[in-house]
Structures are given as C-alpha cells and as structure tokens.
Write an enzyme that holds these catalytic residues in place. Sequence first.
Site, PDB file in Angstrom:
ATOM      1  N   GLY A   6       5.534   4.595   5.803  1.00 12.55           N
ATOM      2  CA  GLY A   6       4.683   5.754   5.508  1.00 12.55           C
ATOM      3  C   GLY A   6       3.671   5.972   6.624  1.00 12.55           C
ATOM      4  N   ARG A  67      11.942   5.435   7.188  1.00  7.41           N
ATOM      5  CA  ARG A  67      12.329   4.188   6.516  1.00  7.41           C
ATOM      6  C   ARG A  67      13.831   4.084   6.789  1.00  7.41           C
ATOM      7  NH1 ARG A  67       7.666   3.379   3.336  1.00  7.41           N
ATOM      8  NH2 ARG A  67       6.785   5.281   2.455  1.00  7.41           N
ATOM      9  N   ASP A  98       4.220  -3.759   5.474  1.00  6.17           N
ATOM     10  CA  ASP A  98       4.928  -5.045   5.486  1.00  6.17           C
ATOM     11  C   ASP A  98       6.426  -4.899   5.742  1.00  6.17           C
ATOM     12  OD1 ASP A  98       5.212  -3.963   3.007  1.00  6.17           O
ATOM     13  OD2 ASP A  98       4.543  -5.744   1.899  1.00  6.17           O
ATOM     14  N   THR A 121      -1.132   1.587   7.236  1.00  6.61           N
ATOM     15  CA  THR A 121      -0.706   2.107   5.925  1.00  6.61           C
ATOM     16  C   THR A 121      -1.948   2.508   5.146  1.00  6.61           C
ATOM     17  OG1 THR A 121       0.175   1.517   3.736  1.00  6.61           O
ATOM     18  CG2 THR A 121      -0.565  -0.298   5.083  1.00  6.61           C
ATOM     19  N   ASP A 123      -2.238   2.169   2.093  1.00 10.77           N
ATOM     20  CA  ASP A 123      -2.306   1.331   0.892  1.00 10.77           C
ATOM     21  C   ASP A 123      -3.254   0.141   0.995  1.00 10.77           C
ATOM     22  OD1 ASP A 123      -0.416   2.978  -0.214  1.00 10.77           O
ATOM     23  OD2 ASP A 123       1.276   1.659   0.217  1.00 10.77           O
ATOM     24  N   ASP A 125      -2.549  -2.797   1.681  1.00 13.49           N
ATOM     25  CA  ASP A 125      -1.967  -3.983   1.042  1.00 13.49           C
ATOM     26  C   ASP A 125      -1.266  -4.900   2.039  1.00 13.49           C
ATOM     27  OD1 ASP A 125       0.023  -2.205   1.622  1.00 13.49           O
ATOM     28  OD2 ASP A 125       1.105  -2.451  -0.263  1.00 13.49           O
ATOM     29  N   ARG A 167       1.891   1.857  -5.101  1.00 11.71           N
ATOM     30  CA  ARG A 167       3.025   1.435  -5.939  1.00 11.71           C
ATOM     31  C   ARG A 167       2.808   0.031  -6.481  1.00 11.71           C
ATOM     32  NH1 ARG A 167       7.789   3.286  -2.039  1.00 11.71           N
ATOM     33  NH2 ARG A 167       6.395   2.172  -0.678  1.00 11.71           N
ATOM     34  N   ARG A 250      -2.018  11.071   2.553  1.00  6.95           N
ATOM     35  CA  ARG A 250      -1.506  10.492   3.807  1.00  6.95           C
ATOM     36  C   ARG A 250      -1.850  11.339   5.025  1.00  6.95           C
ATOM     37  NH1 ARG A 250       3.876   7.972   2.268  1.00  6.95           N
ATOM     38  NH2 ARG A 250       4.836   9.285   3.817  1.00  6.95           N
TER      39      ARG A 250
HETATM   40  O1  F6P Z   1       3.272   2.995   1.664  1.00 10.91           O
HETATM   41  C1  F6P Z   1       2.603   4.190   1.745  1.00 10.91           C
HETATM   42  C2  F6P Z   1       2.949   5.099   0.608  1.00 10.91           C
HETATM   43  O2  F6P Z   1       2.217   6.273   0.818  1.00 10.91           O
HETATM   44  C3  F6P Z   1       2.740   4.557  -0.812  1.00 10.91           C
HETATM   45  O3  F6P Z   1       1.403   4.581  -1.235  1.00 10.91           O
HETATM   46  C4  F6P Z   1       3.627   5.446  -1.614  1.00 10.91           C
HETATM   47  O4  F6P Z   1       4.000   4.832  -2.806  1.00 10.91           O
HETATM   48  C5  F6P Z   1       4.801   5.648  -0.695  1.00 10.91           C
HETATM   49  O5  F6P Z   1       4.325   5.438   0.618  1.00 10.91           O
HETATM   50  C6  F6P Z   1       5.463   6.994  -0.776  1.00 10.91           C
HETATM   51  O6  F6P Z   1       6.551   6.986   0.071  1.00 10.91           O
HETATM   52  P1  F6P Z   1       7.387   8.272   0.490  1.00 10.91           P
HETATM   53  O7  F6P Z   1       6.530   9.120   1.362  1.00 10.91           O
HETATM   54  O8  F6P Z   1       8.563   7.718   1.200  1.00 10.91           O
HETATM   55  O9  F6P Z   1       7.716   8.967  -0.786  1.00 10.91           O
END
Ligand code: F6P
Length: 318
Positions: A6, A67, A98, A121, A123, A125, A167, A250
């Site tokens: 992300g 991804r 991660d 990120t 998050d 985390d 998440r 984001r």
């Molecule tokens: O890891 C970053 C993040 O924004 C999370 O908080 C969220 O759950 C996820 O990515 C969403 O991913 P995508 O943009 O692939 O739907």
Amino acid sequence: MLTSGGDAPGMNAAIRSVVKTCLHHQMIPFGIYDGYQGMVEGRGKVLKYKDVDNIIQLGGTILGSARCQEFHEQEGRKKAIEFLDSEHVDGLIVIGGDGTYRGANLLSAESGLPVIGLPGTIDNDIFGTESTIGFDTALNTVIAAVDKIRDTASSHHRIFFVEVMGRDSGFIALNGAIASGADAVLIPEEHTDIEKLAHDIRHVYKGRRSMIILVAEGDDAGNALVVMNKVKSFLMEYDLRHSVLGHIQRGGSPTFQDRILATKLGNYAVHMLLNKQSGLALGVKGGELVNCSLMDAVKGHASLNLDWLSMFDELKTK
Ligand code: F6P
C-alpha cells in the site's frame, strides 16, 4: 530502490532522499517501477536529480507500487534477479510494509544482494520502529474527516460509526480516537462485546447531540456497517449512520513529520549500503534512527501500547 504494498504519504520524500544521497556519494540510483511486479517484468530506470525535483510534497509514489503474486514464486524471483543482474544492481532499498520486507529477505537469501528496508505504510504496524512513513499524514486525514462528520452528526442528533484502515492493528483507530475526542473505539487487539457497546452508547448519549465511534476495519465484530447493524438491533430508536474513510487515508501531501522521517530514513539507508550493511530494517525510536535485522522485523509484531486505550477509557464521556 522500489516502493511496494500500500502506498503511503512520504514515500516520495524517501525516494528523493535516497536519490540525492546516492548522487552526493557518486552512486547511481536506479528506480524499479511498481514494486516487485516491475522487478519481475524488468521495468525500471536510472534516476536523476530532475526525477526527484519538487516531489517532497507529493502523496503516492512516483515509482508506483503493487502487490505482486508472481514474486511469491521462486520462478518469479528468478526473473527479478536476472533483471537486477542485467542492470548491475549491487544494493537494494525497499520501502513498504512487512510483506515488502519478506520479499526483500527472500531476494537477499537467493541472490546475495545487500538489502535495506524502510518502513512505509499508513498502518504503523512494523516491528522495530515507533513510526512508519505515512502514519502521521493518515492520522491527520482521519481527524480532519472526523471533525467534519461530527458537525453533521451534531446537527442531526446522530451516532456515527466511522471506519478507518487497520486490518490487523488498531494504531490508526486508537490514535485517531484519542486525537479526535471520539466516544468509543473498536480495535482488532480487543474483543468487541456488542451488547456492552450498545449499553454504553445508550448511557453516554443521554443529553448529547452526537456520538462518534471509531471502528478499525479489522475489528472482530466486523466493519463499521456490520457493527452499526448489530448495534441497531439493541438501539432501534436511535439514528445511526456509518462512514468509511477508506483510501482517502492513503492519499494527500505528507505532513512535516512524514517528510522529515522519510528524508532521514532515506539518507540513513544509503549510508547503510555504503557501510556494506545488509538485511536491516530501519526505524526511529525516541527521536533516534535505529535498525534491527529484517528477519526480526518480519517475525516480530508491532504491538499497540494498550496503556493508551486505558487512558482513552478514562477520558471518554461516562
Ligand atoms: O497496508 C495498508 C492498507 O492501507 C491497509 O490499512 C488496508 O487494509 C489495505 O492497505 C488496503 O489495501 P488495498 O489498497 O490493496 O485494498
């Protein structure tokens, strides 16, 4: 260098810092497009000063992100390594979460290439750092949105369930709840008892015009819509709404904090490579730049300090 997973505000500031530091030390910075996807597909280019001019203020990532499924297979990584060899790459800086670190670890083990990871990120985390690039900006977006939602909630006597990202972790939800003065927060780290939540809402709402409940998307009771519907069965007479902040968290121009963090970490990463270091995840603790092994960062778990949840509980309306 690549950005992966992300995207997060401040990734561009990190890219700029890496490129400028490399050029200062007569190294050749090479950017790979769209994370590991671009590595597998052989897409990237040598970066110049002009590529990173005027990007410190931009959200997203000029290199793109993805991804990548193919990179999980050894065959995909073989293609990636062939591409890196053909471009004479002799060190790799990855910026991401991660999953990005896991990919870097595998690549390093299979190719012998030195790798350095930067935590990027929203998050927050990631093990081995108190803050990740993008977290501060995302939280500022959350509190600005909640302040606005509260205006309309108060005008209409409504209770709002506001869903934020996270998440597996409640970093955004808990910090967002504290900073926006929310009335309740639901996080994945804690079990949610819907009946108790409904009881608390009934108790707190008396004499008030609105309530704000922050819900981390990964809460065990479900997302904001699911939680709202479950609560509704106990509070039929109340006017409930939900709002999903989603990907606006984001985007946007990075805050001062994220620009500084990204700039320091980008510069530090190049120095680590110059010092022949490898397999390190960089971070910040108590205002100082720190590092730990990428392996530890992948295996470790960035845990939310639940003392702040206790503090939140002391401060919320009773
Ligand atoms: O890891 C970053 C993040 O924004 C999370 O908080 C969220 O759950 C996820 O990515 C969403 O991913 P995508 O943009 O692939 O739907």
